[in-house]
Design a protein around this motif. Structure first.
Motif, mmCIF file in Angstrom:
data_model
loop_
_atom_site.group_PDB
_atom_site.id
_atom_site.type_symbol
_atom_site.label_atom_id
_atom_site.label_comp_id
_atom_site.label_asym_id
_atom_site.label_seq_id
_atom_site.Cartn_x
_atom_site.Cartn_y
_atom_site.Cartn_z
ATOM 1 N N ASN A 232 -4.985 -3.335 6.813
ATOM 2 C CA ASN A 232 -6.023 -2.904 5.946
ATOM 3 C C ASN A 232 -5.807 -1.273 6.122
ATOM 4 O O ASN A 232 -6.696 -0.063 5.579
ATOM 5 N N LEU A 233 -6.069 -1.262 7.372
ATOM 6 C CA LEU A 233 -6.714 -0.553 8.134
ATOM 7 C C LEU A 233 -5.598 0.984 7.827
ATOM 8 O O LEU A 233 -5.618 2.377 7.266
ATOM 9 N N ILE A 234 -4.449 1.078 7.844
ATOM 10 C CA ILE A 234 -3.200 1.726 7.760
ATOM 11 C C ILE A 234 -3.344 1.259 5.943
ATOM 12 O O ILE A 234 -2.894 2.596 5.535
ATOM 13 N N GLY A 235 -3.597 0.730 5.339
ATOM 14 C CA GLY A 235 -3.780 0.534 3.634
ATOM 15 C C GLY A 235 -4.311 1.555 3.189
ATOM 16 O O GLY A 235 -4.510 2.746 3.186
ATOM 17 N N PHE A 236 -5.766 1.157 4.025
ATOM 18 C CA PHE A 236 -7.178 2.519 3.568
ATOM 19 C C PHE A 236 -6.078 4.157 3.614
ATOM 20 O O PHE A 236 -6.160 4.773 3.143
ATOM 21 N N LEU B 128 -10.377 1.642 -1.886
ATOM 22 C CA LEU B 128 -11.170 0.699 -2.388
ATOM 23 C C LEU B 128 -11.254 -0.810 -1.512
ATOM 24 O O LEU B 128 -11.808 -1.601 -0.234
ATOM 25 N N VAL B 129 -10.274 -1.886 -2.085
ATOM 26 C CA VAL B 129 -9.958 -2.922 -1.186
ATOM 27 C C VAL B 129 -9.049 -3.009 -0.037
ATOM 28 O O VAL B 129 -9.577 -3.610 1.063
ATOM 29 N N SER B 130 -8.791 -2.329 0.183
ATOM 30 C CA SER B 130 -7.903 -2.109 1.565
ATOM 31 C C SER B 130 -9.709 -1.683 3.156
ATOM 32 O O SER B 130 -9.363 -2.110 4.248
ATOM 33 N N CYS C 250 1.004 -1.250 -0.354
ATOM 34 C CA CYS C 250 0.176 -0.067 -0.109
ATOM 35 C C CYS C 250 0.769 1.616 0.100
ATOM 36 O O CYS C 250 -0.110 2.523 -0.351
ATOM 37 N N ALA C 251 2.254 0.847 1.530
ATOM 38 C CA ALA C 251 3.329 2.412 0.149
ATOM 39 C C ALA C 251 3.896 2.775 -0.363
ATOM 40 O O ALA C 251 4.049 3.466 -0.283
ATOM 41 N N SER C 252 3.998 1.259 -1.184
ATOM 42 C CA SER C 252 4.783 2.014 -2.618
ATOM 43 C C SER C 252 4.849 2.420 -3.019
ATOM 44 O O SER C 252 6.273 3.287 -3.596
ATOM 45 N N LEU D 28 -4.186 2.163 -9.533
ATOM 46 C CA LEU D 28 -4.234 1.384 -8.316
ATOM 47 C C LEU D 28 -3.627 1.792 -7.149
ATOM 48 O O LEU D 28 -4.839 1.079 -6.369
ATOM 49 N N ILE D 29 -4.023 2.785 -6.887
ATOM 50 C CA ILE D 29 -4.458 3.981 -5.634
ATOM 51 C C ILE D 29 -5.462 3.483 -4.984
ATOM 52 O O ILE D 29 -5.803 3.576 -4.249
#
Length: 166
Positions: free
Chosen positions: A142-146, A121-123, A92-94, A115-116
């Motif tokens: 997933n919260l962090i990715g969101f 949405l997915v996270s 997610c951070a890439s 992609l972002i």
């Protein structure tokens, strides 16, 4: 990532996660095969083969650990869960690797918007699923990715693309 999450979901005996990640893994393999077949010139092929070999060895080591180790099931779940967390956060951070360039140019041209947006949405959905099943290894990364992908989407508002046609 889908392979590691698939392994974790099998350890949990979670059918929903297993099916979702099995489909994701299948699609990733199809994409990789298509990419290797049609997009790689002979020069970079050596590097790609090395990357594929390292990835295969890591996956094999994980599978060996999960299915053949003498550790207790809860210990294995915890360690694989942590690997899934770390991998998901890195994924997610890439796009943030380009952050300095975004601030320097005041443009998000180099960020992959589709992609972002999909990651956002997915996270977000996986975060909600983590809340439903009360699993911290699903919920927190997933919260962090969101949040990370939300921040990246915010950059598209602050620094819009400068290319014509956008």
């Amino acid at each position: 990532m889908a392979g590691t999450w698939l392994t974790y979901s099998l350890l949990l005996w979670d059918a929903s996660m297993s099916i979702t990640n099995a489909v994701g893994l299948t699609l990733q393999v199809i994409y990789l095969c298509t990419y290797v077949r049609y997009c790689i010139a002979s020069g970079p092929w050596r590097t790609v083969r090395r990357q594929m070999l390292v990835t295969t060895l890591v996956v094999a080591a994980i599978q060996y650990y999960v299915f053949l180790s003498d550790d207790e099931n809860e210990t294995i779940k915890t360690r694989i869960g942590l690997m899934c967390c770390l991998g998901s956060i890195i994924f997610c951070a890439s796009p943030l690797v380009s952050l300095a360039e975004v601030f320097r140019t005041r443009s998000t041209d180099m960020l992959p918007f589709p992609l972002i947006f999909a990651t956002f949405l997915v996270s977000g959905l996986w975060w909600l699923y983590g809340i439903i099943i009360q699993n911290s290894f699903v919920k927190y990364p997933n919260l962090i990715g969101f949040g990370l992908s939300g921040f990246q989407l915010f950059l598209f508002i602050v620094y819009p693309n400068k290319r014509k046609g956008n």
